[in-house]
Scaffold this active site. Structure first.
Site, mmCIF file in Angstrom:
data_model
loop_
_atom_site.group_PDB
_atom_site.id
_atom_site.type_symbol
_atom_site.label_atom_id
_atom_site.label_comp_id
_atom_site.label_asym_id
_atom_site.label_seq_id
_atom_site.Cartn_x
_atom_site.Cartn_y
_atom_site.Cartn_z
ATOM 1 N N SER A 1 -10.708 0.659 4.176
ATOM 2 C CA SER A 1 -9.909 0.299 5.193
ATOM 3 C C SER A 1 -9.344 1.711 5.872
ATOM 4 O O SER A 1 -8.573 2.344 5.322
ATOM 5 C CB SER A 1 -8.844 -0.724 5.067
ATOM 6 O OG SER A 1 -9.546 -1.609 4.387
ATOM 7 N N ARG B 1 1.041 -1.185 0.041
ATOM 8 C CA ARG B 1 -0.059 -0.064 -0.192
ATOM 9 C C ARG B 1 0.936 1.373 -0.139
ATOM 10 O O ARG B 1 0.567 2.211 0.566
ATOM 11 C CB ARG B 1 -0.918 0.084 1.190
ATOM 12 C CG ARG B 1 -1.816 -1.250 1.351
ATOM 13 C CD ARG B 1 -2.997 -1.423 0.540
ATOM 14 N NE ARG B 1 -3.706 -2.410 0.666
ATOM 15 C CZ ARG B 1 -3.486 -3.742 0.425
ATOM 16 N NH1 ARG B 1 -2.507 -4.112 -0.510
ATOM 17 N NH2 ARG B 1 -4.455 -4.812 0.711
ATOM 18 N N GLU C 1 -4.453 4.711 6.566
ATOM 19 C CA GLU C 1 -4.452 4.570 5.161
ATOM 20 C C GLU C 1 -4.855 5.427 4.421
ATOM 21 O O GLU C 1 -4.009 6.023 3.364
ATOM 22 C CB GLU C 1 -5.049 3.312 4.590
ATOM 23 C CG GLU C 1 -4.945 2.936 3.270
ATOM 24 C CD GLU C 1 -5.394 1.466 2.837
ATOM 25 O OE1 GLU C 1 -4.988 0.426 3.344
ATOM 26 O OE2 GLU C 1 -6.668 1.473 1.938
HETATM 27 P P1 FAD Z 1 -8.430 9.442 -4.357
HETATM 28 O O1 FAD Z 1 -9.281 9.065 -3.132
HETATM 29 O O2 FAD Z 1 -9.020 10.507 -5.149
HETATM 30 O O3 FAD Z 1 -6.958 9.860 -4.141
HETATM 31 C C1 FAD Z 1 -5.936 9.116 -3.299
HETATM 32 C C2 FAD Z 1 -4.711 9.698 -3.477
HETATM 33 O O4 FAD Z 1 -4.237 9.401 -4.664
HETATM 34 C C3 FAD Z 1 -4.769 11.269 -3.107
HETATM 35 O O5 FAD Z 1 -3.528 11.471 -2.349
HETATM 36 C C4 FAD Z 1 -4.577 11.779 -4.343
HETATM 37 O O6 FAD Z 1 -3.943 13.012 -4.314
HETATM 38 C C5 FAD Z 1 -3.781 10.759 -5.212
HETATM 39 N N1 FAD Z 1 -4.219 10.915 -6.766
HETATM 40 C C6 FAD Z 1 -5.378 10.554 -6.952
HETATM 41 N N2 FAD Z 1 -5.348 10.442 -8.433
HETATM 42 C C7 FAD Z 1 -4.183 11.055 -8.850
HETATM 43 C C8 FAD Z 1 -3.703 11.336 -10.208
HETATM 44 N N3 FAD Z 1 -4.077 11.228 -11.340
HETATM 45 N N4 FAD Z 1 -2.306 11.566 -10.103
HETATM 46 C C9 FAD Z 1 -1.700 11.812 -8.948
HETATM 47 N N5 FAD Z 1 -1.912 11.469 -7.576
HETATM 48 C C10 FAD Z 1 -3.406 11.029 -7.712
HETATM 49 N N6 FAD Z 1 -7.781 0.359 -1.577
HETATM 50 C C11 FAD Z 1 -6.915 -1.215 -1.833
HETATM 51 O O7 FAD Z 1 -5.685 -0.944 -2.060
HETATM 52 N N7 FAD Z 1 -7.649 -2.306 -1.875
HETATM 53 C C12 FAD Z 1 -8.968 -2.572 -1.573
HETATM 54 O O8 FAD Z 1 -9.518 -3.468 -1.650
HETATM 55 C C13 FAD Z 1 -9.764 -1.242 -1.476
HETATM 56 N N8 FAD Z 1 -11.226 -1.305 -1.064
HETATM 57 C C14 FAD Z 1 -11.777 -0.123 -0.876
HETATM 58 C C15 FAD Z 1 -13.146 -0.268 -0.663
HETATM 59 C C16 FAD Z 1 -13.982 0.738 -0.529
HETATM 60 C C17 FAD Z 1 -15.445 0.683 0.106
HETATM 61 C C18 FAD Z 1 -13.317 1.997 -0.543
HETATM 62 C C19 FAD Z 1 -14.165 3.357 -0.200
HETATM 63 C C20 FAD Z 1 -12.136 2.229 -0.799
HETATM 64 C C21 FAD Z 1 -11.235 1.137 -0.951
HETATM 65 N N9 FAD Z 1 -9.773 1.414 -1.236
HETATM 66 C C22 FAD Z 1 -9.065 0.101 -1.583
HETATM 67 C C23 FAD Z 1 -8.998 2.590 -1.319
HETATM 68 C C24 FAD Z 1 -9.378 3.175 -2.385
HETATM 69 O O9 FAD Z 1 -10.331 2.739 -3.398
HETATM 70 C C25 FAD Z 1 -8.064 2.905 -3.457
HETATM 71 O O10 FAD Z 1 -7.035 3.615 -2.828
HETATM 72 C C26 FAD Z 1 -8.217 3.885 -4.686
HETATM 73 O O11 FAD Z 1 -7.104 3.680 -5.657
HETATM 74 C C27 FAD Z 1 -8.216 5.181 -4.617
HETATM 75 O O12 FAD Z 1 -8.673 5.953 -5.792
HETATM 76 P P2 FAD Z 1 -9.209 7.384 -6.039
HETATM 77 O O13 FAD Z 1 -9.408 7.578 -7.323
HETATM 78 O O14 FAD Z 1 -10.490 7.495 -5.246
HETATM 79 O O15 FAD Z 1 -8.257 8.162 -5.247
HETATM 80 P P1 NAP Z 2 -10.055 -10.562 5.306
HETATM 81 O O1 NAP Z 2 -10.421 -11.685 4.417
HETATM 82 O O2 NAP Z 2 -11.253 -10.501 6.370
HETATM 83 O O3 NAP Z 2 -8.841 -10.754 5.821
HETATM 84 C C1 NAP Z 2 -8.388 -9.829 6.969
HETATM 85 C C2 NAP Z 2 -6.872 -9.525 6.668
HETATM 86 O O4 NAP Z 2 -6.177 -10.533 6.725
HETATM 87 C C3 NAP Z 2 -6.700 -8.982 5.384
HETATM 88 O O5 NAP Z 2 -6.532 -7.581 5.448
HETATM 89 C C4 NAP Z 2 -5.794 -9.486 4.700
HETATM 90 O O6 NAP Z 2 -4.403 -8.583 4.533
HETATM 91 C C5 NAP Z 2 -4.988 -10.475 5.608
HETATM 92 N N1 NAP Z 2 -5.350 -11.902 4.868
HETATM 93 C C6 NAP Z 2 -6.397 -12.687 4.872
HETATM 94 N N2 NAP Z 2 -6.008 -13.750 4.130
HETATM 95 C C7 NAP Z 2 -4.755 -13.728 3.767
HETATM 96 C C8 NAP Z 2 -3.673 -14.555 3.069
HETATM 97 N N3 NAP Z 2 -4.080 -15.905 2.605
HETATM 98 N N4 NAP Z 2 -2.539 -14.116 3.123
HETATM 99 C C9 NAP Z 2 -1.938 -12.771 3.653
HETATM 100 N N5 NAP Z 2 -2.876 -12.079 4.295
HETATM 101 C C10 NAP Z 2 -4.145 -12.523 4.514
HETATM 102 O O7 NAP Z 2 -10.100 -9.147 4.422
HETATM 103 P P2 NAP Z 2 -11.101 -8.232 3.888
HETATM 104 O O8 NAP Z 2 -11.262 -6.982 4.949
HETATM 105 O O9 NAP Z 2 -12.383 -8.944 3.742
HETATM 106 O O10 NAP Z 2 -10.628 -7.684 2.428
HETATM 107 C C11 NAP Z 2 -10.524 -8.510 1.656
HETATM 108 C C12 NAP Z 2 -9.242 -7.988 0.709
HETATM 109 O O11 NAP Z 2 -9.657 -6.788 0.185
HETATM 110 C C13 NAP Z 2 -7.737 -7.911 1.221
HETATM 111 O O12 NAP Z 2 -6.759 -8.074 0.547
HETATM 112 C C14 NAP Z 2 -8.022 -6.294 1.735
HETATM 113 O O13 NAP Z 2 -6.627 -5.643 1.662
HETATM 114 C C15 NAP Z 2 -8.793 -5.862 0.538
HETATM 115 N N6 NAP Z 2 -9.668 -4.500 0.972
HETATM 116 C C16 NAP Z 2 -8.932 -3.436 1.160
HETATM 117 C C17 NAP Z 2 -9.408 -2.225 1.606
HETATM 118 C C18 NAP Z 2 -8.723 -1.004 1.374
HETATM 119 O O14 NAP Z 2 -9.466 0.134 1.632
HETATM 120 N N7 NAP Z 2 -7.374 -1.015 1.519
HETATM 121 C C19 NAP Z 2 -11.023 -2.210 1.569
HETATM 122 C C20 NAP Z 2 -11.424 -3.576 1.525
HETATM 123 C C21 NAP Z 2 -10.963 -4.644 1.337
HETATM 124 P P3 NAP Z 2 -4.286 -7.768 3.218
HETATM 125 O O15 NAP Z 2 -5.074 -6.550 3.425
HETATM 126 O O16 NAP Z 2 -2.723 -7.430 2.976
HETATM 127 O O17 NAP Z 2 -4.351 -8.561 1.930
#
Ligand code: FAD
Ligand code: NAP
Length: 335
Positions: A236, A164, A330
Site C-alpha cells: 500500500s 502503522r 506509507e
Molecule cells: P524495510 O522496507 O527494509 O524497512 C522499512 C523501514 O524499517 C525502514 O525505515 C528501515 O530503516 C526500518 N527498518 C527495517 N529493519 C530495521 C531494523 N532491524 N532496525 C531498525 N529499523 C529497521 N505492511 C503492513 O503493515 N501490512 C501489510 O499487509 C503489508 N502488505 C504488504 C504487501 C506487499 C506486496 C508489500 C511489498 C509490502 C507490504 N507491507 C505491508 C509493507 C511491508 O511489508 C512491511 O512494512 C514490512 O514490515 C517491511 O519490512 P522490511 O523488512 O522489508 O523493511
Molecule cells: P480490503 O479488504 O480491500 O479493504 C480496504 C480497506 O478497508 C483496508 O485497507 C482496511 O483497512 C479497511 N477495512 C476493510 N474491512 C474492514 C473492517 N472490517 N474494519 C476496519 N477496516 C476495514 O483491503 P486489502 O487492500 O485487500 O488489504 C487487506 C488487509 O491487508 C488490510 O488490513 C490491509 O491493511 C493489509 N494490507 C496492507 C498493505 C500495506 O502495504 N500496508 C498491503 C496489502 C494489504 P486497514 O488497512 O486499516 O486494515
C-alpha cells in the site's frame, strides 16, 4: 566482515529501484555490527538500516553505510500452559516466522501471514492486516543506538505503537538498529475473521484453525496483490485517511457508496476506494502504474525514486482535488 563499496541495491528493494549504496554490509552478529559502527565512525559516514526493502523508496545514490542485519536466532524465554514468550532475531523472514509459530502451536500472528519483510521491521510500522496489528503480540523490542552502540530493551507500551506507526518511525527514525523482537503468543487458538473476505470464507467453510486462516489470508492476498518479484511494488503506497465525523458526513452525502469504518479518533476511509473512484486503476504516470486489482499499490516499471514519488504526488493531487483529503505516504524514504 565484508563492507562493500558502491553496492547496487536493486535486488534489495521490492520497488526494484536501481539504487547504489556508498557502502553496504550484512552483519550477522553483534560483533560484526560493532565492526560496521566503527567503520562508519572513523569515516564519519551516516548509517542506515535496511530489512527486506519492502517498505522503502530508495534514492538513486545512498550516502553512508547501509546495514542489513541478518541474525535469525529464535529462543524461548518463558512459557506456561497458555502462552509462550520468544525472542526472534531481526533478520528472520516475517512470513517464515509466522509459519514456524503456527507449526509450534503458537497463535496470534495468523492474520499477518504473507506480509513481506523481516521480523526486525515489523514493529517499525506496527504491521497490520485483516484487523490484527503486530503490537498485540509484541512484548519488547531490543536494539542498539547507532550513535554509540548502547543496547536497549523497550517494552511494547513504550514503543509508541499506533496505526502503522511507532517511535521507530518517529523520534527514533534512523537512530536505532532493532536486533531482536520479543513476542508473547497464545497456545490457545482464537481466530479473527472479522474482515469481509475471511468472514465470507468462514461462512462457506466453517471456522478455520489458525493454520487454515493463515492459508486463507495467503490465498486472498495472492488474488489481489501483485508479487513484487514480477511487478515491483511496496504494498500500500498510502495510509487510509481518518477523517472527522463531520467531514465523513459531508463526503458520504456526496458519495453514498463510500465504505467507511468508525475509529476512536474519527472515521477511516479506504484510500484505495478514493483512488479507484477516480478511475485511476491501471493508469500510468510515466513508468509507474496504479495496480489494476488494488488501487493502493503503485507498480514501478523501471523508474527511479523521483518517478515513483512524482506518480504518488499525481495520485495524491487527484484525491485532494476530488475529496479534499490529503493522503499520507506509507513507505519510508531511504535516502
Ligand atoms: P524495510 O522496507 O527494509 O524497512 C522499512 C523501514 O524499517 C525502514 O525505515 C528501515 O530503516 C526500518 N527498518 C527495517 N529493519 C530495521 C531494523 N532491524 N532496525 C531498525 N529499523 C529497521 N505492511 C503492513 O503493515 N501490512 C501489510 O499487509 C503489508 N502488505 C504488504 C504487501 C506487499 C506486496 C508489500 C511489498 C509490502 C507490504 N507491507 C505491508 C509493507 C511491508 O511489508 C512491511 O512494512 C514490512 O514490515 C517491511 O519490512 P522490511 O523488512 O522489508 O523493511
Ligand atoms: P480490503 O479488504 O480491500 O479493504 C480496504 C480497506 O478497508 C483496508 O485497507 C482496511 O483497512 C479497511 N477495512 C476493510 N474491512 C474492514 C473492517 N472490517 N474494519 C476496519 N477496516 C476495514 O483491503 P486489502 O487492500 O485487500 O488489504 C487487506 C488487509 O491487508 C488490510 O488490513 C490491509 O491493511 C493489509 N494490507 C496492507 C498493505 C500495506 O502495504 N500496508 C498491503 C496489502 C494489504 P486497514 O488497512 O486499516 O486494515
Amino acid at each position: 566482515m565484508n563492507i562493500e563499496p558502491s553496492s547496487p541495491l536493486k535486488l534489495f528493494n521490492t520497488l526494484a529501484i536501481d539504487a547504489v549504496a556508498e557502502y553496504f554490509a550484512q552483519p550477522a552478529t553483534m560483533e560484526e555490527v560493532n565492526e560496521c559502527l566503527e567503520f562508519a565512525r572513523v569515516r564519519k559516514l551516516p548509517l542506515k538500516v535496511l530489512g527486506g526493502g519492502s517498505n522503502v523508496v530508495m534514492a538513486d545514490h545512498i550516502p553512508g553505510l547501509v546495514l542489513k542485519y541478518r541474525a535469525q536466532e529464535c529462543e524461548v524465554l518463558h512459557q506456561t500452559a497458555k502462552e509462550v514468550t520468544i525472542k526472534v532475531g531481526a533478520g528472520y523472514d516475517w512470513h517464515q516466522f509466522v509459519l514456524e509459530c503456527l507449526s509450534m502451536g503458537w497463535y496470534g500472528l495468523e492474520n499477518l501471514a504473507y506480509i513481506p519483510g523481516t521480523v526486525g521491521a515489523a514493529p517499525v510500522q506496527n504491521i497490520g492486516a485483516y484487523g490484527v496489528e503486530v503490537k498485540k503480540c509484541i512484548k519488547a523490542v531490543n536494539g542498539i543506538f547507532l550513535a554509540d552502540g548502547q543496547v536497549f530493551c523497550m517494552p511494547a507500551q513504550h514503543c509508541g505503537f499506533g496505526y502503522r506507526e511507532s517511535h521507530f518511525k518517529g523520534e527514533l527514525d534512523g537512530k536505532v538498529l532493532i536486533t531482536s523482537v520479543e513476542f508473547t503468543l497464545s497456545k490457545i487458538a482464537n481466530v479473527q475473521v472479522g474482515y469481509a473476505p475471511l468472514d465470507r470464507m468462514a461462512k462457506e467453510k466453517g471456522m478455520p484453525t489458525p493454520f487454515e486462516l493463515a492459508q486463507w489470508v495467503v490465498e486472498v492476498r495472492k488474488s489481489k496483490l501483485p508479487n513484487p518479484m514480477q511487478l515491483p511494488n511496496a504494498g500500500s503506497f498510502f495510509k487510509n485517511p481518518v477523517v472527522t465525523k463531520e467531514q465523513y458526513l459531508n463526503l458520504h452525502s456526496e458519495h453514498p457508496g463510500m465504505p467507511s469504518y468508525a475509529q476512536n479518533d474519527g472515521v477511516k476511509i479506504p484510500a484505495g476506494w478514493l483512488i479507484d473512484e477516480l478511475g485511476l486503476k491501471g493508469v500510468y504516470f510515466g513508468v509507474v502504474k496504479v495496480h489494476e486489482l488494488q488501487a493502493l499499490v503503485l507498480v514501478n516499471e523501471g523508474g527511479s525514486a523521483e518517478a515513483v514519488l512524482k506518480a504518488a504526488q499525481s495520485v495524491r493531487d487527484a484525491v485532494k482535488a476530488a475529496f479534499n483529503i490529503e493522503l499520507e505516504q506509507e513507505p519510508r524514504l531511504f535516502i
